[in-house]
Enzyme design. Structure first.
Site, PDB file in Angstrom:
ATOM      1  N   GLU A  77       0.885  -1.179   0.000  1.00 38.84           N
ATOM      2  CA  GLU A  77       0.000   0.000   0.000  1.00 38.84           C
ATOM      3  C   GLU A  77       0.916   1.220   0.000  1.00 38.84           C
ATOM      4  O   GLU A  77       1.559   1.514   1.010  1.00 38.84           O
ATOM      5  CB  GLU A  77      -0.885  -0.001   1.253  1.00 38.84           C
ATOM      6  N   CYS A 134      -2.369   8.929   2.717  1.00 40.00           N
ATOM      7  CA  CYS A 134      -2.030   8.394   1.394  1.00 40.00           C
ATOM      8  C   CYS A 134      -3.096   8.750   0.361  1.00 40.00           C
ATOM      9  O   CYS A 134      -2.792   8.943  -0.805  1.00 40.00           O
ATOM     10  CB  CYS A 134      -1.847   6.891   1.473  1.00 40.00           C
TER      11      CYS A 134
HETATM   12  P1  NAD Z   1       8.748   4.847   4.320  1.00 44.45           P
HETATM   13  O1  NAD Z   1       8.670   3.912   3.182  1.00 44.45           O
HETATM   14  O2  NAD Z   1       9.956   5.692   4.474  1.00 44.45           O
HETATM   15  O3  NAD Z   1       8.573   4.070   5.717  1.00 44.45           O
HETATM   16  C1  NAD Z   1       7.496   3.197   5.962  1.00 44.45           C
HETATM   17  C2  NAD Z   1       7.950   2.069   6.873  1.00 44.45           C
HETATM   18  O4  NAD Z   1       8.980   1.340   6.218  1.00 44.45           O
HETATM   19  C3  NAD Z   1       8.549   2.548   8.208  1.00 44.45           C
HETATM   20  O5  NAD Z   1       8.133   1.690   9.237  1.00 44.45           O
HETATM   21  C4  NAD Z   1      10.032   2.408   7.967  1.00 44.45           C
HETATM   22  O6  NAD Z   1      10.755   2.198   9.169  1.00 44.45           O
HETATM   23  C5  NAD Z   1      10.086   1.173   7.095  1.00 44.45           C
HETATM   24  N1  NAD Z   1      11.319   1.023   6.299  1.00 44.45           N
HETATM   25  C6  NAD Z   1      12.279   1.947   6.039  1.00 44.45           C
HETATM   26  N2  NAD Z   1      13.240   1.400   5.277  1.00 44.45           N
HETATM   27  C7  NAD Z   1      12.887   0.128   5.032  1.00 44.45           C
HETATM   28  C8  NAD Z   1      13.462  -0.941   4.281  1.00 44.45           C
HETATM   29  N3  NAD Z   1      14.614  -0.795   3.641  1.00 44.45           N
HETATM   30  N4  NAD Z   1      12.803  -2.112   4.227  1.00 44.45           N
HETATM   31  C9  NAD Z   1      11.617  -2.275   4.846  1.00 44.45           C
HETATM   32  N5  NAD Z   1      11.035  -1.310   5.589  1.00 44.45           N
HETATM   33  C10 NAD Z   1      11.656  -0.117   5.676  1.00 44.45           C
HETATM   34  O7  NAD Z   1       7.427   5.728   4.230  1.00 44.45           O
HETATM   35  P2  NAD Z   1       7.118   7.096   4.999  1.00 44.45           P
HETATM   36  O8  NAD Z   1       7.639   8.193   4.169  1.00 44.45           O
HETATM   37  O9  NAD Z   1       7.517   7.020   6.398  1.00 44.45           O
HETATM   38  O10 NAD Z   1       5.515   7.061   4.936  1.00 44.45           O
HETATM   39  C11 NAD Z   1       4.799   7.871   4.094  1.00 44.45           C
HETATM   40  C12 NAD Z   1       4.468   7.141   2.788  1.00 44.45           C
HETATM   41  O11 NAD Z   1       3.579   6.081   3.071  1.00 44.45           O
HETATM   42  C13 NAD Z   1       3.758   8.043   1.797  1.00 44.45           C
HETATM   43  O12 NAD Z   1       4.268   7.817   0.512  1.00 44.45           O
HETATM   44  C14 NAD Z   1       2.310   7.572   1.875  1.00 44.45           C
HETATM   45  O13 NAD Z   1       1.553   7.826   0.716  1.00 44.45           O
HETATM   46  C15 NAD Z   1       2.494   6.109   2.147  1.00 44.45           C
HETATM   47  N6  NAD Z   1       1.293   5.530   2.767  1.00 44.45           N
HETATM   48  C16 NAD Z   1       0.500   4.704   2.015  1.00 44.45           C
HETATM   49  C17 NAD Z   1      -0.684   4.197   2.555  1.00 44.45           C
HETATM   50  C18 NAD Z   1      -1.614   3.331   1.732  1.00 44.45           C
HETATM   51  O14 NAD Z   1      -2.490   2.706   2.314  1.00 44.45           O
HETATM   52  N7  NAD Z   1      -1.462   3.276   0.422  1.00 44.45           N
HETATM   53  C19 NAD Z   1      -1.042   4.517   3.865  1.00 44.45           C
HETATM   54  C20 NAD Z   1      -0.214   5.353   4.594  1.00 44.45           C
HETATM   55  C21 NAD Z   1       0.960   5.856   4.036  1.00 44.45           C
END
Ligand code: NAD
Length: 528
Positions: A264, A298
């Site tokens: 997502e 999101c």
């Molecule tokens: P991010 O990808 O930086 O982080 C999300 C999660 O991934 C965190 O828990 C982080 O610690 C973890 N993470 C970081 N590096 C990783 C790796 N190498 N492998 C696996 N996990 C890792 O995202 P963010 O910027 O913190 O969150 C915002 C983003 O999330 C926006 O793009 C938003 O649109 C998206 N989002 C999508 C939805 C949806 O349902 N489509 C919902 C909420 C947020």
């Protein structure tokens, strides 16, 4: 914009130490010294607590415990599992104020937006507690030979599901995918974001109080780049919510291991306001869609296409309503928008706006930090004259910034709405709802709302909710939201005679009879 000063908001306090200690005891720790990571409140910048920087050894222990607990958990009846989640649902509603405070301390969002998380968590939990058994029940399928082959399709849990969630909706994203995974008989291990781990831990603590057995739902806190890949290396399915950039890494690892994953991801979501739209309703919808959780959703609306015949009136009202928004820090329902959650996010928003302004965009309202309200506040912002050369045009801002563009024809609006690498959410406003529904399939997004910005599709939890293109793979909610956490097995019981050439029959004769039979079936449809 009506602002509440820091002084007025000084009654914020901080979470009770005893509560944080209880929550920290939910984390799986393999022993040995752990570094800690400070968690700061976006409203004030003050440290509210610290979480352990988990290690790969902690993850291994959590997964080992999850595997040990999963068999007994999957052998419980659906009703037995559902009782626990329905108890969780009731406790959540009763104790909502405790977690609403925590969500606000960790994210800085307004309480009304924190309450969206309570609503969503309760609704999805009830849905899967009541529906899981029906969605996963064994199904009779047509057998290879009518009457002689009895075929059933079975669903079984995949094993241990890894869940990685971001900081923007820390309660509902930690719980609402875990519930279907667990209802399907899996165990799970969660890695929340470092900024919002206490909210996720609160939910896990409540699930355990509701009766979830030890080990079934483990949590490890810490840095994503270390723990994320280590989790993906060890679990049987990855459920990831976050940025498209990280989602790609998760998908690559899942492909290498040939395990399933569900992603997502981000969005650059359009709203189309047709010439016949109810303007007041569309403006109200835009305010909800653009500025809920300070645009850190999101499914937030970041682009509005409005018919040229009403563009001026629409913009006038949108700017007026945006200026009137009550923005500030408060742990009650008085504020209409809160703070951004992190410094990195604030800088990203500032960069998008200053880049746009340098290249000729016009700021109709907003466009500034508000340090007088708190360290991470940014004004709700409306831009026009945005062009393709600007970062804000196509990149996800994930903040309280919306660009408004006029359009001349519906075809143009649809084409521009689709001109994006994302495909998560879209919104259409018109007095002719039937026409809106006809237009919706032309938008290449997983969710399209007519006369709502995002809540109608998101809240329809019986229907799948997921992204197309670079916004994700697979979906949450509905049947798809639980079936993905299962493996399929076909069991076929053969009676009286084999499916192939019967013993002693000439193979050529068999081939001729079967050919005649197939020709007959093609004509009469009886067994289709
Ligand atoms: P991010 O990808 O930086 O982080 C999300 C999660 O991934 C965190 O828990 C982080 O610690 C973890 N993470 C970081 N590096 C990783 C790796 N190498 N492998 C696996 N996990 C890792 O995202 P963010 O910027 O913190 O969150 C915002 C983003 O999330 C926006 O793009 C938003 O649109 C998206 N989002 C999508 C939805 C949806 O349902 N489509 C919902 C909420 C947020």
């Amino acid at each position: 914009m009506q602002a509440t000063s820091k002084a007025q908001a000084s009654g914020l306090g901080s979470p009770a130490a005893a509560l944080l200690d209880r929550l920290l005891s939910q984390i799986t720790l393999a022993g040995g010294p752990h570094e800690t990571i400070a968690v700061r409140a976006p409203y004030t910048g003050a440290t509210i607590g610290a979480i352990p920087a988990g290690t790969v050894a902690d993850l291994e222990l959590a997964i080992q415990r999850a595997r040990a607990a999963q068999t007994a958990w999957s052998q419980r009846t659906f009703a037995g599992r559902a009782r626990i989640f329905l108890r969780f649902h009731d406790l959540l509603l009763e104790r909502q104020d405790e977690v609403l405070d925590l969500i606000q301390w960790e994210t800085g969002k307004a309480r009304r937006h924190a309450f969206e998380e309570i609503l969503d968590t309760a609704i999805v939990t009830r849905y899967y507690a009541r529906r899981a058994q029906r969605l996963l029940r064994p199904r009779r399928r047509k057998g290879a030979l009518p009457l002689l082959t009895r075929t059933r399709e079975l669903k079984s849990p995949v094993g241990v599901v890894g869940l990685i969630v971001p900081w923007n909706y820390p309660l509902n994203l930690a719980v609402t995918d875990a519930v279907p995974a667990l209802m399907a008989g899996n165990a799970a291990v969660l890695k929340p974001d470092v900024q919002t781990s206490f909210t996720a831990l609160w939910a896990v603590d409540l699930l355990r109080q509701a009766g979830l057995p030890p080990g079934v739902f483990g949590v490890v806190t810490g840095e994503g780049p270390l723990l994320g890949p280590a989790l993906g290396e060890r679990v049987d399915f990855m459920m990831f919510t976050g940025s498209t950039r990280t989602g790609r890494l998760v998908a690559r690892q899942a492909a290498e291991r040939l395990i399933g994953c569900s992603l997502e991801l981000g969005g650059k979501n359009p709203m189309i306001v047709l010439a016949d739209a109810d303007l007041d309703a569309a403006v109200y919808g835009a305010i909800q869609g653009c500025f809920a959780s300070a645009g850190q959703v999101c499914v937030s609306i970041e682009r509005i296409y409005v018919h040229e015949s009403i563009a001026e009136r629409f913009l006038g009202r949108l700017v007026e309503r945006t200026c009137a928004l009550k923005v500030g820090a408060s742990l009650d329902y008085s504020m209409e928008m809160g703070s951004l959650t992190g410094e990195r996010q604030l800088q990203h928003v500032e960069e998008h706006v200053s880049d746009a302004v340098e290249k000729g965009a016009v700021v109709l309202t907003g466009g500034r930090r508000r340090p007088d309200l708190g360290p991470l506040f940014y004004e709700p912002t409306v831009l026009t004259e945005v062009t393709e050369q600007m970062q804000v045009y196509a990149e996800e801002t994930f903040g309280p910034v919306v660009s408004v563009y006029p359009f001349a024809s519906e075809a143009e609006a649809v084409e521009r709405a689709n001109a994006t690498r994302y495909g998560l959410n879209a919104s259409i406003w018109t007095r002719d709802a039937a026409h809106g529904a006809t237009l919706a399939p032309e938008i290449r997004a997983g969710n399209v709302n007519v006369n709502e910005s995002y809540a109608a599709a998101w809240g329809s939890v019986d229907a799948p909710c997921g992204g197309r293109k670079e916004s994700g793979m697979r979906a949450r909610h509905g049947a798809e939201g639980i079936l993905k956490f299962t493996e399929t097995q076909t069991v076929a019981v053969q009676r009286l005679m084999p499916v192939g050439t019967p013993s002693g029959m000439d193979a050529g004769l068999y081939a001729r009879w079967m050919t005649r039979l197939l020709k007959l079936l093609r004509r009469i449809r009886v067994l289709d």
